[in-house]
Design a protein around this motif. Structure first.
Motif, PDB file in Angstrom:
ATOM      1  N   PHE A  63      -3.369   0.550 -10.690  1.00 43.89           N
ATOM      2  CA  PHE A  63      -2.590   1.580 -10.265  1.00 43.89           C
ATOM      3  C   PHE A  63      -3.370   2.330  -8.999  1.00 43.89           C
ATOM      4  CE2 PHE A  63       0.014   5.388 -10.734  1.00 43.89           C
ATOM      5  CZ  PHE A  63       1.285   4.676 -10.207  1.00 43.89           C
ATOM      6  N   ARG A  64      -4.555   2.621  -9.363  1.00 40.75           N
ATOM      7  CA  ARG A  64      -5.334   3.423  -8.286  1.00 40.75           C
ATOM      8  C   ARG A  64      -5.529   2.748  -7.121  1.00 40.75           C
ATOM      9  NH1 ARG A  64      -8.939   4.269 -12.682  1.00 40.75           N
ATOM     10  NH2 ARG A  64      -8.242   5.823 -13.919  1.00 40.75           N
ATOM     11  N   LYS A  65      -5.259   1.651  -7.108  1.00 41.26           N
ATOM     12  CA  LYS A  65      -5.734   0.919  -5.794  1.00 41.26           C
ATOM     13  C   LYS A  65      -4.219   1.053  -4.835  1.00 41.26           C
ATOM     14  CE  LYS A  65      -8.470  -2.650  -7.653  1.00 41.26           C
ATOM     15  NZ  LYS A  65      -8.426  -3.914  -8.428  1.00 41.26           N
ATOM     16  N   ILE A  66      -3.159   1.503  -5.291  1.00 39.77           N
ATOM     17  CA  ILE A  66      -1.945   1.614  -4.482  1.00 39.77           C
ATOM     18  C   ILE A  66      -2.531   3.057  -3.542  1.00 39.77           C
ATOM     19  CG2 ILE A  66       0.265   2.167  -4.376  1.00 39.77           C
ATOM     20  CD1 ILE A  66       0.685   0.790  -7.164  1.00 39.77           C
ATOM     21  N   ARG A  67      -2.131   2.534  -2.288  1.00 42.67           N
ATOM     22  CA  ARG A  67      -2.418   3.665  -1.326  1.00 42.67           C
ATOM     23  C   ARG A  67      -1.322   4.669  -1.148  1.00 42.67           C
ATOM     24  NH1 ARG A  67      -5.327  -0.192   2.852  1.00 42.67           N
ATOM     25  NH2 ARG A  67      -7.294  -0.619   1.773  1.00 42.67           N
ATOM     26  N   GLU A  68      -1.446   5.571  -0.332  1.00 40.61           N
ATOM     27  CA  GLU A  68      -0.531   6.728  -0.101  1.00 40.61           C
ATOM     28  C   GLU A  68       0.740   6.003   0.207  1.00 40.61           C
ATOM     29  OE1 GLU A  68      -0.253  10.219   2.731  1.00 40.61           O
ATOM     30  OE2 GLU A  68      -2.310   9.817   1.994  1.00 40.61           O
ATOM     31  N   VAL A  69       1.874   6.523  -0.658  1.00 43.17           N
ATOM     32  CA  VAL A  69       3.112   6.028  -0.109  1.00 43.17           C
ATOM     33  C   VAL A  69       3.932   7.216   0.118  1.00 43.17           C
ATOM     34  CG1 VAL A  69       5.333   5.287  -1.663  1.00 43.17           C
ATOM     35  CG2 VAL A  69       2.900   4.364  -2.186  1.00 43.17           C
ATOM     36  N   ASP A  70       4.956   7.108   1.190  1.00 41.44           N
ATOM     37  CA  ASP A  70       5.966   8.064   1.867  1.00 41.44           C
ATOM     38  C   ASP A  70       6.717   8.413   0.598  1.00 41.44           C
ATOM     39  OD1 ASP A  70       7.590   9.570   3.074  1.00 41.44           O
ATOM     40  OD2 ASP A  70       8.301   7.867   4.338  1.00 41.44           O
ATOM     41  N   LYS A  71       6.793   9.986   0.378  1.00 40.09           N
ATOM     42  CA  LYS A  71       7.263  10.517  -0.803  1.00 40.09           C
ATOM     43  C   LYS A  71       8.795  10.313  -0.996  1.00 40.09           C
ATOM     44  CE  LYS A  71       3.539  14.018  -1.812  1.00 40.09           C
ATOM     45  NZ  LYS A  71       3.388  15.234  -1.467  1.00 40.09           N
ATOM     46  N   ILE A  72       9.502  10.279   0.201  1.00 40.01           N
ATOM     47  CA  ILE A  72      10.786   9.898  -0.006  1.00 40.01           C
ATOM     48  C   ILE A  72      11.154   8.238   0.640  1.00 40.01           C
ATOM     49  CG2 ILE A  72      12.838  10.683   0.921  1.00 40.01           C
ATOM     50  CD1 ILE A  72      11.576  12.839  -0.560  1.00 40.01           C
ATOM     51  N   SER A  73      10.829   7.373  -0.173  1.00 43.35           N
ATOM     52  CA  SER A  73      11.079   6.011   0.042  1.00 43.35           C
ATOM     53  C   SER A  73      11.314   5.462  -1.243  1.00 43.35           C
ATOM     54  CB  SER A  73       9.848   5.555   0.541  1.00 43.35           C
ATOM     55  OG  SER A  73       8.520   5.517  -0.282  1.00 43.35           O
ATOM     56  N   PRO A  74      11.826   4.096  -1.113  1.00 42.34           N
ATOM     57  CA  PRO A  74      12.197   3.260  -2.331  1.00 42.34           C
ATOM     58  C   PRO A  74      10.757   3.146  -3.085  1.00 42.34           C
ATOM     59  CG  PRO A  74      13.429   2.207  -0.416  1.00 42.34           C
ATOM     60  CD  PRO A  74      12.249   3.432   0.035  1.00 42.34           C
ATOM     61  N   MET A  75       9.766   2.852  -2.456  1.00 42.26           N
ATOM     62  CA  MET A  75       8.518   2.604  -3.214  1.00 42.26           C
ATOM     63  C   MET A  75       8.253   3.915  -3.973  1.00 42.26           C
ATOM     64  SD  MET A  75       6.441   0.074  -3.465  1.00 42.26           S
ATOM     65  CE  MET A  75       5.462   0.095  -4.368  1.00 42.26           C
ATOM     66  N   ALA A  76       8.339   5.016  -3.491  1.00 41.88           N
ATOM     67  CA  ALA A  76       8.042   6.103  -4.489  1.00 41.88           C
ATOM     68  C   ALA A  76       8.906   6.287  -5.497  1.00 41.88           C
ATOM     69  CB  ALA A  76       8.327   7.399  -3.446  1.00 41.88           C
ATOM     70  N   ILE A  77      10.081   5.745  -5.700  1.00 42.79           N
ATOM     71  CA  ILE A  77      10.707   5.724  -6.957  1.00 42.79           C
ATOM     72  C   ILE A  77      10.295   4.818  -7.760  1.00 42.79           C
ATOM     73  CG2 ILE A  77      13.210   5.027  -7.729  1.00 42.79           C
ATOM     74  CD1 ILE A  77      14.378   5.435  -4.950  1.00 42.79           C
ATOM     75  N   THR A  78       9.707   3.602  -7.282  1.00 42.88           N
ATOM     76  CA  THR A  78       9.146   2.533  -8.305  1.00 42.88           C
ATOM     77  C   THR A  78       7.823   3.039  -8.685  1.00 42.88           C
ATOM     78  OG1 THR A  78      10.113   0.930  -6.952  1.00 42.88           O
ATOM     79  CG2 THR A  78       8.396   0.227  -8.256  1.00 42.88           C
ATOM     80  N   ILE A  79       6.992   3.605  -7.933  1.00 43.21           N
ATOM     81  CA  ILE A  79       5.655   4.202  -8.201  1.00 43.21           C
ATOM     82  C   ILE A  79       5.765   5.365  -9.300  1.00 43.21           C
ATOM     83  CG2 ILE A  79       3.513   5.448  -7.304  1.00 43.21           C
ATOM     84  CD1 ILE A  79       3.476   2.537  -6.301  1.00 43.21           C
ATOM     85  N   LEU A  80       6.727   6.278  -9.166  1.00 47.67           N
ATOM     86  CA  LEU A  80       6.979   7.385 -10.014  1.00 47.67           C
ATOM     87  C   LEU A  80       7.097   6.701 -11.337  1.00 47.67           C
ATOM     88  CD1 LEU A  80       8.877  10.180  -8.245  1.00 47.67           C
ATOM     89  CD2 LEU A  80       6.796  10.463  -9.455  1.00 47.67           C
ATOM     90  N   ALA A  81       8.346   5.578 -11.438  1.00 46.43           N
ATOM     91  CA  ALA A  81       8.314   5.138 -12.600  1.00 46.43           C
ATOM     92  C   ALA A  81       7.327   4.400 -13.525  1.00 46.43           C
ATOM     93  CB  ALA A  81       9.599   4.152 -12.443  1.00 46.43           C
ATOM     94  N   THR A  82       6.446   3.686 -12.694  1.00 45.54           N
ATOM     95  CA  THR A  82       5.289   2.987 -13.123  1.00 45.54           C
ATOM     96  C   THR A  82       4.319   4.177 -13.668  1.00 45.54           C
ATOM     97  OG1 THR A  82       5.630   1.263 -11.687  1.00 45.54           O
ATOM     98  CG2 THR A  82       3.542   1.431 -12.541  1.00 45.54           C
ATOM     99  N   SER A  83       4.198   5.240 -12.903  1.00 45.06           N
ATOM    100  CA  SER A  83       3.308   6.233 -13.305  1.00 45.06           C
ATOM    101  C   SER A  83       3.918   6.853 -14.876  1.00 45.06           C
ATOM    102  CB  SER A  83       3.515   7.356 -12.445  1.00 45.06           C
ATOM    103  OG  SER A  83       2.759   8.679 -12.855  1.00 45.06           O
ATOM    104  N   GLY A  84       5.198   6.687 -14.951  1.00 51.38           N
ATOM    105  CA  GLY A  84       5.730   7.370 -16.269  1.00 51.38           C
ATOM    106  C   GLY A  84       5.467   6.091 -17.161  1.00 51.38           C
TER     107      GLY A  84
END
Lengths: 348, 485
Positions: free
Chosen positions: B375-396
């Motif tokens: 998970f740490r390998k995922i580089r910066e993600v635009d905070k308002i993007s579909p990817m951000a939704i996914t990353i937040l969920a995975t973080s959860g």
């Protein structure tokens, strides 16, 4: 059944003294005898093969323009006769010898014929009989076939239909080139002299299959013969001619029937397919100590590009790369090595 | 791979070849005496002319009388017999292993290097070597091979298309554009123009001479037009001209190849049915078959086709993300999903969606430390993007698995909230489904509340796959004994 005049020759004594004995049916692969009928013939205890031209056979094949077809057939027959005379007079040792020729009237119709020295078999028939691959036999065949081509090329004649069934095996076991019906000389005016493929399409060089005709006569014709010589070798090793292997290794859209680009454009794909062909041959040769030399000859002779095909040494020296002299010498050397090994094995 | 290079078939050529004198003689001989020699001659003729149907009887004859026949002839005969019986190859489950892929690629690289010693000027061999290096993420070596291929044959359509695909794979859009600029006949070759249209679509630029594209489409036959029509259709779709897009997709489907079919299958999931993929039997149509199976909710088929797609295109991240999603979400086959991720990451080590999927898979497999590292390998993600939704969920998910339920809930809810703000119903629904699953696993919340999570957040969903996953989680809740009421 109504017989054509050419079919009634049994028992006839030809003006040149040969007596026609029995009918010999066409063998597989003998497309050269499409419009002729074969017989055995005898004279003073000697046996020969007599080929008679059969006009009606042509009609039965459904020629769209019968008059032109008859004219073409007659001219082709005369052309073959003249080439064979030239070869006989030049004492070409690896070309099947015509002993006589002429015409005889049967039921009021002229039947032109050529009498050849008798062949015992041909490379095609022998290959089918053999179980496994006989390298010594194949190399000696290549040696004789390359001599035949060298002799023809030295007289500016190109065979154009060099295939296993046209490499005849004569009484002493030697191999000779046969079937000159689609051969081409520089002064040949017959229609087949201007087509990309003069002989059997199944054994044609790839440039012919794609309809490419090089403007230079020597490159076009001698290059084609060189490929067919290599293809003969591939056939004896793998049981399949090089062009068939080559095309079957191509993606469908690059195959001759589908390709709408130029020959130059398709060459990289052909060369990639050719790599597979060489690897196939490699697989058959296993650990043979002459493997590298044999593969090198096949790479040179069957190279899809006409401008890379042939002997690289001759090409570097800006000489005719399709020259057969060095191939004759290489095949002879390799045959001798393998034959000597076989002899030693038997003696020991 | 080379199916994209289809060229016009000339039926006149084929007709004259069928009337050839040599062929007539062979057939005559065959009719008189069915022997091995004549069978072979007819097969050789059929292969060199492409008229395979002429030799089906002879190929069967060879296959029935195998004695003293070379392997090559048997192979050719089998191909002739099976020519009209093309099926989509499916790779068995066990074949999808990273180490076996790597071994196979290394062995192929050795083979191609050997070949290049004999044929150093063959551009196709260089391109194939580049493809193999790309699978291993050896981008410098791949670059070098592509550069040599372009130097040798920079106008060869196949080389150009492969190079463009390579540059797009590495997101080197300027290099791809530069390559197009060097092409002499871009508006006259539909096979080069098609990726150019796609690139313009991607760049959002309007240098494209649409009139010229349309003129070319009118001049060429359906087989030549298939990819170009598909690319233009996608461009029209992105510009909101749905009617035009549908019309162009229809044209692209008149004689499709694997690429145009995949494009149409993708469009079907956005526009409704553009084409019925199952009506076509096109070689290498794995991507289209995967997408079609998903649309039709045939998940087992989708997984099998996706495995074939992964083997066919191991350099692409898309079969890996799709395959890991299908294996993990629909079947909970996390081992299989892990193989997809590993194979995809081999060629695409920084792909965010793949790293995300791999994190989820590792967490589900109980390998939490590995999951955190990934998970740490995922580089910066635009905070308002579909990817951000996914990353937040995975973080959860990771918080839940660490035992930090409060933090887990917060992140999942944040993810769902972001999706709502962005109007991204599908990503929000997926986050809610995963959140519900974690609550179920953890057992801390009453079942009725878990059910509420699902029902509140997934109301209007029409996507059949998400609907299926929603039903699956609802069934799990219903099947759980106890605290629902």
């Amino acid at each position: 059944m109504n017989q054509t005049p050419a079919q009634k020759l049994e028992g006839y004594v030809m003006p040149c003294g040969w007596t026609v004995k029995s009918y010999i049916p066409n063998g597989a692969g003998h497309t050269g005898s499409a419009f002729s009928i074969g017989y055995s013939a005898v004279k003073d205890g000697d046996k020969a093969f007599l080929k008679a031209l059969d006009f009606k056979k042509l009609m039965a094949m459904g020629a769209p323009d019968p008059l032109s077809a008859i004219r073409y057939m007659t001219e082709s027959f005369e052309y073959e006769r003249d080439i064979l005379r030239q070869c006989r007079d030049g004492k070409l040792s690896r070309v099947i010898r015509s002993l006589s020729d002429g015409s005889i009237d049967v039921d009021g119709f002229p039947v032109p014929y050529i009498v050849f020295e008798m062949a015992e078999s041909d490379v095609r028939k022998e290959s089918i009989k053999q179980v496994g691959f006989n390298l010594a036999w194949a190399l000696r065949t290549m040696h004789h076939a390359s001599i035949g081509l060298m002799q023809l090329h030295s007289r500016e004649i190109s065979h154009q239909d060099l295939k296993p069934s046209n490499i005849l095996i004569v009484e002493d076991g030697g191999r000779k080139l046969g079937d000159f019906g689609t051969s081409v000389s520089k002064d040949c005016k017959l229609p087949h002299a201007n087509t990309p493929i003069a002989g059997d399409r199944s054994y044609a060089a790839p440039e012919g299959l794609y309809g490419y005709v090089d403007p230079d006569w020597s490159i076009r014709r001698f290059g084609f013969d060189a490929f067919q010589l290599g293809s003969l070798f591939v056939f004896m090793i793998t049981g399949v001619p090089a062009s068939t292997l080559l095309i079957s290794n191509l993606h469908g859209s690059h195959q001759p029937e589908s390709w709408s680009g130029t020959y130059k454009e398709v060459i990289p794909y052909l060369q990639e397919a050719f790599v597979n062909v060489v690897e196939t041959v490699d697989g058959h040769l296993m650990n043979n100590k002459l493997k590298e030399q044999i593969l090198s000859i096949i790479k040179e002779l069957c190279e899809p590009s006409l401008f890379l095909r042939g002997d690289p040494v001759l090409r570097r020296k800006k000489m005719n790369p399709y020259g057969m002299e060095r191939y004759v010498s290489r095949f002879n050397r390799f045959s001798t090595i393998v034959e000597r090994e076989l002899y030693n094995m038997v003696v020991k | 791979m080379t199916g994209e290079l289809s060229t016009l078939k000339d039926p006149r050529k084929s007709k004259s070849l069928r009337n050839d004198v040599s062929l007539k003689l062979y057939v005559d001989l065959w009719n008189k005496n069915k022997c091995m020699e004549t069978a072979q001659d007819i097969i050789y003729y059929a292969v060199t002319t492409g008229c395979f149907d002429l030799a089906v009887n002879q190929a069967n004859f060879i296959l029935e009388n195998k004695k003293n026949i070379s392997d090559e002839l048997l192979f050719i005969s089998k191909n002739i017999v099976s020519e009209d019986q093309r099926v989509i190859d499916v790779v068995p489950d066990s074949d999808l292993k990273l180490h076996s892929l790597k071994e196979a690629v290394f062995s192929e690289i050795r083979k191609y290097k050997m070949r290049l010693r004999g044929w150093p000027r063959n551009s196709i061999l260089w391109i194939e070597l580049a493809r193999l290096y790309t699978i291993l993420n050896e981008t410098d070596k791949a670059h070098n091979a592509v550069r040599i291929a372009l130097q040798l044959d920079g106008q060869n359509r196949y080389v150009v298309r492969s190079a463009i695909r390579f540059f797009l794979h590495l997101s080197e859009l300027d290099d791809a554009k530069g390559l197009f600029d060097k092409q002499e006949s871009i508006y006259s070759d539909p096979w080069v123009l098609a990726p150019y249209v796609a690139l313009q679509d991607k760049l959002g630029k309007t240098n494209l001479r649409i009139k010229n594209v349309r003129e070319l489409l009118n001049e060429i036959d359906d087989a030549q037009a298939t990819e170009l029509a598909g690319s233009l259709a996608s461009l029209e779709m992105d510009n909101g001209s749905i009617k035009n897009a549908k019309k162009l997709f229809k044209r692209s489907m008149l004689n499709p190849n694997d690429n145009s079919l995949a494009q149409a299958a993708w469009a079907s999931s956005k526009l409704g049915e553009v084409t019925k993929v199952s009506d076509f039997h096109v070689p290498y149509m794995y991507e289209a078959a995967t997408r079609d199976s998903l649309v039709n909710e045939e998940y087992e088929q989708a997984l099998r086709h996706c495995m074939s797609w992964m083997i066919d295109e191991p350099f692409s991240s898309i079969p890996a993300t799709t395959g890991s999603y299908v294996a993990a979400s629909f079947f909970e086959k996390f081992d299989c999903a892990e193989q997809f991720c590993q194979m995809g990451l081999q060629a695409n080590p920084t792909d965010k969606m793949l790293l995300n999927n791999y994190t989820v898979v590792l967490a589900k497999l109980g390998r939490l430390n590995d999951a955190m590292d990934t998970f740490r390998k995922i580089r910066e993600v635009d905070k308002i993007s579909p990817m951000a939704i996914t990353i937040l969920a995975t973080s959860g998910l990771l918080s839940f698995r660490r035992g930090d339920i409060i933090e887990g809930r917060r992140k999942y809810l944040e993810s769902i909230e972001l999706a709502k703000r962005m109007g991204n119903i599908e990503s929000g629904a997926m986050a809610a489904i995963h959140y519900a699953i974690e609550e179920l696993e953890c057992g801390d919340l009453p079942l009725i509340e878990i059910r509420q999570i699902v029902e509140t957040n997934i109301k209007k969903i029409e996507h059949p796959n998400i609907k299926h996953l929603k039903d699956k989680v609802v069934n799990k809740i219903n099947d759980k004994p106890g605290r629902l009421g």
